[in-house]
Design a protein around this motif. Structure first.
Motif, PDB file in Angstrom:
ATOM      1  N   GLU A 157       0.843  -1.189   0.000  1.00  0.00           N
ATOM      2  CA  GLU A 157       0.000   0.000   0.000  1.00  0.00           C
ATOM      3  C   GLU A 157       0.878   1.239   0.000  1.00  0.00           C
ATOM      4  O   GLU A 157       1.860   1.305   0.745  1.00  0.00           O
ATOM      5  CB  GLU A 157      -0.913  -0.004   1.226  1.00  0.00           C
ATOM      6  N   ALA A 158       0.511   2.221  -0.801  1.00  0.00           N
ATOM      7  CA  ALA A 158       1.314   3.440  -0.923  1.00  0.00           C
ATOM      8  C   ALA A 158       1.335   4.250   0.366  1.00  0.00           C
ATOM      9  O   ALA A 158       2.252   5.034   0.596  1.00  0.00           O
ATOM     10  CB  ALA A 158       0.792   4.301  -2.076  1.00  0.00           C
ATOM     11  N   SER A 159       0.340   4.064   1.240  1.00  0.00           N
ATOM     12  CA  SER A 159       0.299   4.821   2.491  1.00  0.00           C
ATOM     13  C   SER A 159       1.137   4.173   3.591  1.00  0.00           C
ATOM     14  O   SER A 159       1.194   4.685   4.696  1.00  0.00           O
ATOM     15  CB  SER A 159      -1.144   4.972   2.965  1.00  0.00           C
ATOM     16  N   CYS A 160       1.786   3.056   3.286  1.00  0.00           N
ATOM     17  CA  CYS A 160       2.592   2.342   4.283  1.00  0.00           C
ATOM     18  C   CYS A 160       4.080   2.501   4.000  1.00  0.00           C
ATOM     19  O   CYS A 160       4.479   2.878   2.904  1.00  0.00           O
ATOM     20  CB  CYS A 160       2.238   0.858   4.273  1.00  0.00           C
ATOM     21  N   ALA A 161       4.880   2.202   5.008  1.00  0.00           N
ATOM     22  CA  ALA A 161       6.339   2.211   4.866  1.00  0.00           C
ATOM     23  C   ALA A 161       6.833   0.771   4.873  1.00  0.00           C
ATOM     24  O   ALA A 161       6.299  -0.076   5.600  1.00  0.00           O
ATOM     25  CB  ALA A 161       6.979   2.991   6.007  1.00  0.00           C
ATOM     26  N   TYR A 162       7.848   0.496   4.045  1.00  0.00           N
ATOM     27  CA  TYR A 162       8.392  -0.852   3.924  1.00  0.00           C
ATOM     28  C   TYR A 162       9.910  -0.808   3.959  1.00  0.00           C
ATOM     29  O   TYR A 162      10.521   0.202   3.609  1.00  0.00           O
ATOM     30  CB  TYR A 162       7.943  -1.495   2.602  1.00  0.00           C
ATOM     31  N   LEU A 163      10.492  -1.933   4.342  1.00  0.00           N
ATOM     32  CA  LEU A 163      11.930  -2.105   4.313  1.00  0.00           C
ATOM     33  C   LEU A 163      12.248  -3.214   3.319  1.00  0.00           C
ATOM     34  O   LEU A 163      11.724  -4.326   3.430  1.00  0.00           O
ATOM     35  CB  LEU A 163      12.475  -2.478   5.692  1.00  0.00           C
ATOM     36  N   ILE A 164      13.084  -2.885   2.350  1.00  0.00           N
ATOM     37  CA  ILE A 164      13.568  -3.860   1.378  1.00  0.00           C
ATOM     38  C   ILE A 164      14.959  -4.236   1.860  1.00  0.00           C
ATOM     39  O   ILE A 164      15.878  -3.416   1.793  1.00  0.00           O
ATOM     40  CB  ILE A 164      13.601  -3.251  -0.034  1.00  0.00           C
ATOM     41  N   ALA A 165      15.111  -5.430   2.384  1.00  0.00           N
ATOM     42  CA  ALA A 165      16.373  -5.809   3.008  1.00  0.00           C
ATOM     43  C   ALA A 165      16.755  -7.225   2.655  1.00  0.00           C
ATOM     44  O   ALA A 165      15.899  -8.101   2.531  1.00  0.00           O
ATOM     45  CB  ALA A 165      16.269  -5.662   4.527  1.00  0.00           C
ATOM     46  N   GLY A 166      18.060  -7.413   2.496  1.00  0.00           N
ATOM     47  CA  GLY A 166      18.569  -8.748   2.217  1.00  0.00           C
ATOM     48  C   GLY A 166      19.620  -8.711   1.134  1.00  0.00           C
ATOM     49  O   GLY A 166      20.037  -7.642   0.678  1.00  0.00           O
ATOM     50  N   PRO A 167      20.047  -9.881   0.704  1.00  0.00           N
ATOM     51  CA  PRO A 167      21.125  -9.953  -0.281  1.00  0.00           C
ATOM     52  C   PRO A 167      20.636  -9.681  -1.697  1.00  0.00           C
ATOM     53  O   PRO A 167      19.457  -9.807  -1.996  1.00  0.00           O
ATOM     54  CB  PRO A 167      21.596 -11.407  -0.159  1.00  0.00           C
ATOM     55  N   MET A 168      21.571  -9.310  -2.531  1.00  0.00           N
ATOM     56  CA  MET A 168      21.359  -9.239  -3.977  1.00  0.00           C
ATOM     57  C   MET A 168      22.331 -10.245  -4.592  1.00  0.00           C
ATOM     58  O   MET A 168      23.375 -10.525  -4.011  1.00  0.00           O
ATOM     59  CB  MET A 168      21.655  -7.837  -4.513  1.00  0.00           C
ATOM     60  N   PRO A 169      22.000 -10.811  -5.754  1.00  0.00           N
ATOM     61  CA  PRO A 169      22.935 -11.754  -6.378  1.00  0.00           C
ATOM     62  C   PRO A 169      24.312 -11.122  -6.556  1.00  0.00           C
ATOM     63  O   PRO A 169      24.427  -9.972  -6.977  1.00  0.00           O
ATOM     64  CB  PRO A 169      22.285 -12.063  -7.722  1.00  0.00           C
ATOM     65  N   GLN A 170      25.350 -11.870  -6.221  1.00  0.00           N
ATOM     66  CA  GLN A 170      26.719 -11.355  -6.275  1.00  0.00           C
ATOM     67  C   GLN A 170      27.197 -11.184  -7.717  1.00  0.00           C
ATOM     68  O   GLN A 170      26.873 -11.986  -8.585  1.00  0.00           O
ATOM     69  CB  GLN A 170      27.666 -12.311  -5.534  1.00  0.00           C
ATOM     70  N   GLY A 171      27.972 -10.132  -7.940  1.00  0.00           N
ATOM     71  CA  GLY A 171      28.569  -9.888  -9.248  1.00  0.00           C
ATOM     72  C   GLY A 171      27.572  -9.520 -10.323  1.00  0.00           C
ATOM     73  O   GLY A 171      27.822  -9.733 -11.501  1.00  0.00           O
ATOM     74  N   VAL A 172      26.431  -8.968  -9.928  1.00  0.00           N
ATOM     75  CA  VAL A 172      25.372  -8.637 -10.875  1.00  0.00           C
ATOM     76  C   VAL A 172      25.029  -7.157 -10.729  1.00  0.00           C
ATOM     77  O   VAL A 172      24.885  -6.655  -9.617  1.00  0.00           O
ATOM     78  CB  VAL A 172      24.108  -9.492 -10.586  1.00  0.00           C
ATOM     79  N   LEU A 173      24.900  -6.462 -11.844  1.00  0.00           N
ATOM     80  CA  LEU A 173      24.370  -5.100 -11.804  1.00  0.00           C
ATOM     81  C   LEU A 173      22.861  -5.213 -11.607  1.00  0.00           C
ATOM     82  O   LEU A 173      22.212  -6.073 -12.210  1.00  0.00           O
ATOM     83  CB  LEU A 173      24.670  -4.365 -13.101  1.00  0.00           C
ATOM     84  N   TRP A 174      22.290  -4.347 -10.775  1.00  0.00           N
ATOM     85  CA  TRP A 174      20.855  -4.392 -10.532  1.00  0.00           C
ATOM     86  C   TRP A 174      20.290  -2.991 -10.382  1.00  0.00           C
ATOM     87  O   TRP A 174      21.005  -2.047 -10.050  1.00  0.00           O
ATOM     88  CB  TRP A 174      20.514  -5.243  -9.311  1.00  0.00           C
TER      89      TRP A 174
END
Length: 194
Positions: A85-102
């Protein structure tokens, strides 16, 4: 005369219902044929041929990633499976694939970007802060400013996160659930007058 008017009305109602259902179906990612990795929907080659996805891509002005470029993941739900929901706050946390542009882009379901003074719509592997040996990210989104990597969702009526991973090897072997960040709820009703 009454039969002609009735025929015109039935035809008009049928056309309007058909257009409304097509508009709804195009905006609904449940019709994707792609597979899921946790809360992220992965569009594979079969899904790229999906007419609903073709219209969605055209609607938001994107071209999608080709099989030799990488993969595109989309989510409209948090880690508990609840709609973002746009009225809420979220945390995007954790790993991303190594050696990859994202790149991680925050938008609404129609592809509109947030209207915020910083003109920030997401982060990339080049500008996001990372932590620990696995280079984990911590990006918060919401209407109230938070410390660290942050994107304001001002002006959005719905919420969609698009994660693009640029690497030819990912097109043949998608990342695992433990290689992707999760989206968790921090709180709701941000920015409303008290």
């Amino acid at each position: 005369m009454f039969a002609t008017i009735r025929l015109i009305l039935v035809t008009l109602v049928g056309v309007l219902l058909g257009l409304a259902s097509a508009w709804w179906a195009v905006g609904n990612i449940r019709f994707d044929e792609g597979s899921s990795i946790g809360q992220w929907s992965l569009l594979d080659d079969g899904a790229k041929a999906n007419p609903y996805e073709a219209v969605r891509v055209a609607r938001r002005g994107g071209g999608g990633l080709g099989p030799s470029e990488g993969v595109e993941l989309i989510t409209e739900v948090d880690a508990d499976g609840k709609p973002l929901e746009a009225s809420c706050a979220y945390l995007i946390a954790g790993p991303m694939p190594q050696g990859v542009l994202w790149t991680l882009t925050i938008s609404d379901r129609d592809g509109h970007l947030p209207d915020n003074p910083a003109r920030r719509f997401g982060f990339t592997s080049l500008d996001a802060m990372t932590f620990g040996p696995s280079r984990q990210v911590r990006i918060s989104i919401g209407r109230e400013v938070r410390p660290g990597d942050f994107v304001a969702t001002t002006g959005l009526s719905s919420l969609r996160l698009t994660l693009r991973l640029y690497s030819p090897t990912l097109a043949t072997r998608a990342p695992g659930r433990d290689q992707l960040p999760s989206v968790t709820l921090l709180g709701c009703d941000e920015g409303k007058p008290s």
